[in-house]
Design a protein around this motif. Sequence first.
Motif, mmCIF file in Angstrom:
data_model
loop_
_atom_site.group_PDB
_atom_site.id
_atom_site.type_symbol
_atom_site.label_atom_id
_atom_site.label_comp_id
_atom_site.label_asym_id
_atom_site.label_seq_id
_atom_site.Cartn_x
_atom_site.Cartn_y
_atom_site.Cartn_z
ATOM 1 N N MET A 113 18.781 -19.620 -106.235
ATOM 2 C CA MET A 113 19.364 -18.482 -105.776
ATOM 3 C C MET A 113 18.695 -17.832 -104.666
ATOM 4 S SD MET A 113 21.360 -15.322 -107.874
ATOM 5 C CE MET A 113 22.583 -16.373 -108.346
ATOM 6 N N LYS B 129 17.491 -14.646 -102.451
ATOM 7 C CA LYS B 129 17.199 -13.079 -102.581
ATOM 8 C C LYS B 129 18.306 -12.338 -102.349
ATOM 9 C CE LYS B 129 12.180 -13.250 -102.362
ATOM 10 N NZ LYS B 129 10.988 -12.648 -101.379
ATOM 11 N N TYR C 273 20.939 -12.723 -104.949
ATOM 12 C CA TYR C 273 20.517 -12.014 -106.053
ATOM 13 C C TYR C 273 20.936 -10.395 -106.119
ATOM 14 C CZ TYR C 273 17.749 -10.111 -109.906
ATOM 15 O OH TYR C 273 17.325 -9.132 -111.306
ATOM 16 N N ARG C 274 20.527 -9.954 -104.889
ATOM 17 C CA ARG C 274 20.486 -8.554 -104.713
ATOM 18 C C ARG C 274 22.061 -8.129 -104.611
ATOM 19 N NH1 ARG C 274 15.889 -6.881 -106.507
ATOM 20 N NH2 ARG C 274 14.161 -7.711 -105.357
ATOM 21 N N GLU D 70 23.173 -8.384 -107.940
ATOM 22 C CA GLU D 70 22.630 -7.077 -108.972
ATOM 23 C C GLU D 70 23.341 -5.878 -108.302
ATOM 24 O OE1 GLU D 70 17.953 -5.726 -109.666
ATOM 25 O OE2 GLU D 70 18.721 -6.284 -107.603
ATOM 26 N N ASP E 103 21.015 -20.798 -111.126
ATOM 27 C CA ASP E 103 22.186 -19.815 -110.611
ATOM 28 C C ASP E 103 23.192 -19.321 -111.192
ATOM 29 O OD1 ASP E 103 20.408 -20.406 -108.463
ATOM 30 O OD2 ASP E 103 21.723 -21.465 -107.266
ATOM 31 N N ILE F 146 21.666 -16.716 -114.095
ATOM 32 C CA ILE F 146 21.342 -15.755 -113.529
ATOM 33 C C ILE F 146 22.540 -14.769 -113.193
ATOM 34 C CG2 ILE F 146 20.238 -14.336 -111.547
ATOM 35 C CD1 ILE F 146 18.305 -16.875 -111.523
ATOM 36 N N ALA F 147 23.728 -15.191 -112.564
ATOM 37 C CA ALA F 147 24.758 -14.466 -112.118
ATOM 38 C C ALA F 147 25.171 -14.075 -113.340
ATOM 39 C CB ALA F 147 25.728 -15.170 -111.322
#
Length: 224
Positions: free
Chosen positions: A1, A3, A6-7, A10, A47, A50-51
Amino acid sequence: MTKENYRLIEGYMLSCMDNNAHDKEHIYRVLYTALEIAQSEREANADILIAACLLHDIGRREQFENPEICHAKIGAKKAFSFLIANGFNEEFSTKVASCINSHRFRGDNAPDSIEAKILFDADKIDACGTMGIARTLYYNSFLGEPLYNLDEDGNVINGEKDKNASFFQEYKFKLEKVYSKLYTKKGREIAESRKQSAVDFYENMLFETTKTYEARHYLKNCIE
């Protein structure tokens, strides 16, 4: 993934979080634990995991406002819509939403993919040990629920057959049973390492409250 992705995810998670028992630190603990478990489950897609971890509790606000709403189901829908709207493909968005939809302990959808099983385990591990005790006490207080209830004779109910909400009731209904519900070997190992501290807390608290109420006969001797 990346950055950037991810941001992005998040940031959306952070905009949805406002319950301190299921706050952003809970999300990060679940994420970190999930990634630890994933080291032993090599087929897991990082990925997707994380999501799913970041977004698994984004439906909490809706459930708090309307307890008839399942945060897992509404969270899955919100996550899918958000991901699609931000350029993620349908296959990825569907898999993430499926993980979220099946992560709830009280839910009726069992996790099927390895990512869903890891998310389920990581989320439940945060309800184990002293962290689980602390979070439950905090959330019960937030809802105005008592530590324990009394039966009609004034005795402390240990929670096992209690139909009314309390910390003891939640411990017997969920916290005590979490350890046998996990799907991954690593998840069970992590949970088991935390178990005794929760057992000790519950048993000590039950002993202290029970002994205290056994002494209530002294009050009768003081009242004419």
